[in-house]
Design an enzyme around this catalytic site. Structure first.
Site, mmCIF file in Angstrom:
data_model
loop_
_atom_site.group_PDB
_atom_site.id
_atom_site.type_symbol
_atom_site.label_atom_id
_atom_site.label_comp_id
_atom_site.label_asym_id
_atom_site.label_seq_id
_atom_site.Cartn_x
_atom_site.Cartn_y
_atom_site.Cartn_z
ATOM 1 N N GLY A 84 54.349 41.881 35.441
ATOM 2 C CA GLY A 84 55.662 41.534 35.975
ATOM 3 C C GLY A 84 55.766 40.128 36.525
ATOM 4 O O GLY A 84 56.343 39.923 37.602
ATOM 5 N N SER A 123 47.832 34.929 40.119
ATOM 6 C CA SER A 123 48.866 35.192 41.138
ATOM 7 C C SER A 123 49.224 33.911 41.872
ATOM 8 O O SER A 123 50.401 33.654 42.155
ATOM 9 C CB SER A 123 48.363 36.211 42.162
ATOM 10 O OG SER A 123 48.091 37.430 41.548
ATOM 11 N N THR A 144 39.372 38.535 44.264
ATOM 12 C CA THR A 144 39.157 38.996 42.895
ATOM 13 C C THR A 144 37.700 39.394 42.736
ATOM 14 O O THR A 144 36.809 38.656 43.185
ATOM 15 C CB THR A 144 39.489 37.947 41.824
ATOM 16 O OG1 THR A 144 38.949 38.384 40.573
ATOM 17 C CG2 THR A 144 38.916 36.571 42.109
ATOM 18 N N ASP A 146 36.252 39.173 40.113
ATOM 19 C CA ASP A 146 35.704 38.258 39.101
ATOM 20 C C ASP A 146 35.076 37.005 39.730
ATOM 21 O O ASP A 146 34.298 36.314 39.090
ATOM 22 C CB ASP A 146 36.807 37.813 38.129
ATOM 23 C CG ASP A 146 37.555 38.988 37.520
ATOM 24 O OD1 ASP A 146 36.988 40.097 37.491
ATOM 25 O OD2 ASP A 146 38.707 38.804 37.085
HETATM 26 O O1 F6P Z 1 40.621 40.638 37.338
HETATM 27 C C1 F6P Z 1 40.070 41.826 37.797
HETATM 28 C C2 F6P Z 1 39.806 42.783 36.666
HETATM 29 O O2 F6P Z 1 39.205 43.947 37.203
HETATM 30 C C3 F6P Z 1 38.955 42.218 35.533
HETATM 31 O O3 F6P Z 1 37.596 42.138 35.853
HETATM 32 C C4 F6P Z 1 39.302 43.180 34.428
HETATM 33 O O4 F6P Z 1 39.108 42.561 33.172
HETATM 34 C C5 F6P Z 1 40.765 43.457 34.660
HETATM 35 O O5 F6P Z 1 41.017 43.155 36.023
HETATM 36 C C6 F6P Z 1 41.174 44.882 34.398
HETATM 37 O O6 F6P Z 1 42.543 44.967 34.554
HETATM 38 P P1 F6P Z 1 43.356 46.336 34.664
HETATM 39 O O7 F6P Z 1 43.298 46.756 36.109
HETATM 40 O O8 F6P Z 1 44.729 45.975 34.235
HETATM 41 O O9 F6P Z 1 42.691 47.343 33.780
#
Ligand code: F6P
Length: 365
Positions: A84, A123, A144, A146
């Site tokens: 979104g 974001s 995050t 990541d």
């Molecule tokens: O960015 C965080 C994360 O968990 C990534 O490591 C992963 O690729 C993605 O989000 C998964 O996204 P969703 O929650 O949309 O499945």
């Protein structure tokens, strides 16, 4: 902020994928703003989605939210979204439209003087654009799993995700040894291999495959053979989700109801390694387990430091900045530094050298 301090209102939202430690951030922001400065705090629900609703979907955040459990809880009591984008909001028939003005109007309707956005680089890019367009006083807090936000050594959620992945290796090792198996653990991290590298080192992996370092199955298979020759009957392989498969493609999953994410490389790697080594392989895809845990002590500590510092920045009239963790301390940097490019693993960095020094195979020979 021209209003007297006692009449100020601070808005707070969490945005992007959730992670452990977000509630610790919320708690810290509320404590500092309410107790430290006497401000009112409102929490916007579901990130910018809450600002698109009418009336705006927001809740009052007073000191009573700190019930003793909040600091320890995973997830976010405000809810969040990684969909979104208000500048390209998905509409009927897949058409995108710009709803940024509605978000800004929604923010204005709250009467808030400033906004704290807790998010990742994606974001922040959106929130910054909204802030510039709507003259919103914005401060960012990086979160995050990541750990790919620029200018900060750690983001909220990363320590816990590494801890969960390390624990998975702790649990996989005895079953791998009992069955003479090669265990493959697929971890998240998007285009950055930080989780894979840290957990692989901490969890005693034999092989760590990162998006930043190209690998060959032949190199991994040769390493597993070496491990066997040295008298060990099992091996642990950690693979980051954005590593390319044998065809050179990153493996993605299209989810029913929308959303394209990385995921699935573990299985194709397991098949390829099984064929190349003759070993019995098993694959564990850790997935969202990495996001949902109780935060570790370091996540709680960093989240608390970030929350307090973000509120202090607002009190000092410093905006368009992001709090960051550098040299064992909380600092702040221009928000623009966080959104330049995702921070990936440095292939010549200290942790890669550590892995190589431990004899861990990184797939490149
Ligand atoms: O960015 C965080 C994360 O968990 C990534 O490591 C992963 O690729 C993605 O989000 C998964 O996204 P969703 O929650 O949309 O499945």
């Amino acid at each position: 902020m021209a209003k007297p301090a006692s009449q100020r209102t601070l808005a707070l939202l969490t945005s992007g994928g959730d992670c452990a430690g977000l509630n610790a951030v919320i708690r810290a922001v509320v404590h500092r703003a309410v107790q430290g400065y006497g401000w009112r705090v409102i929490g916007i629900r579901q990130g910018t989605m809450g600002l698109l609703r009418r009336p705006v979907d927001a809740i009052e955040l007073g000191l009573t939210i700190d019930d003793g459990k909040l600091l320890r809880m995973g997830g976010t009591i405000l809810g969040t979204t990684n969909k979104g984008d208000p500048f390209a909001f998905p509409g009927p028939g897949g058409r995108k439209r710009d709803r940024s003005k509605e978000v800004i109007e929604g923010f204005r309707s709250t009467g808030a003087d400033a906004l704290i956005g807790v998010g990742g680089d994606g974001s922040f890019a959106i929130l910054r654009r909204l802030a510039q367009q709507g003259r919103i006083n914005l401060v960012g807090i990086p979160k995050t799993i990541d750990n790919d936000v620029g200018a900060t050594e750690s983001s909220v959620g990363y320590p816990t995700a590494v801890s969960v992945a390390t624990e998975a290796l702790d649990r996989l090792q005895p079953t791998a040894a009992s069955h003479d198996r090669v265990m493959i653990l697929e971890v998240m991290g998007r285009d950055a291999g930080h989780i894979a590298l840290a957990a692989g080192i901490a969890g005693g992996a034999d092989v760590i495959l990162l998006p930043e370092i190209a690998y060959t199955v032949a190199a991994v298979a040769a390493h597993i053979e070496t491990v066997r020759r040295q008298g060990r009957n099992f091996a642990l392989v950690v693979v980051a989700e954005a590593v390319k498969d044998l065809t050179g493609q990153r493996v993605r999953q299209q989810h029913a109801g929308g959303g394209l994410t990385y995921g699935g490389i573990g299985h194709s790697l397991g098949d390829a390694l099984g064929r190349a080594t003759g070993a019995e392989t098993r694959v564990t895809v850790l997935g969202h387990v990495q996001r949902g845990s109780q935060p570790t002590w370091s996540d709680r500590m960093i989240a608390s430091a970030f929350g307090v510092h973000a509120v202090d920045l607002i009190a000092d009239g410093k905006f368009d900045r992001m709090v960051a963790w550098q040299n064992r301390s909380v600092v702040d940097v221009p928000l623009s530094e966080a959104v330049v490019a995702p921070r990936q693993v440095d292939p010549d960095g200290a942790l890669v050298r550590t892995a190589r020094g431990l004899g861990i195979c990184l797939g490149d020979g």
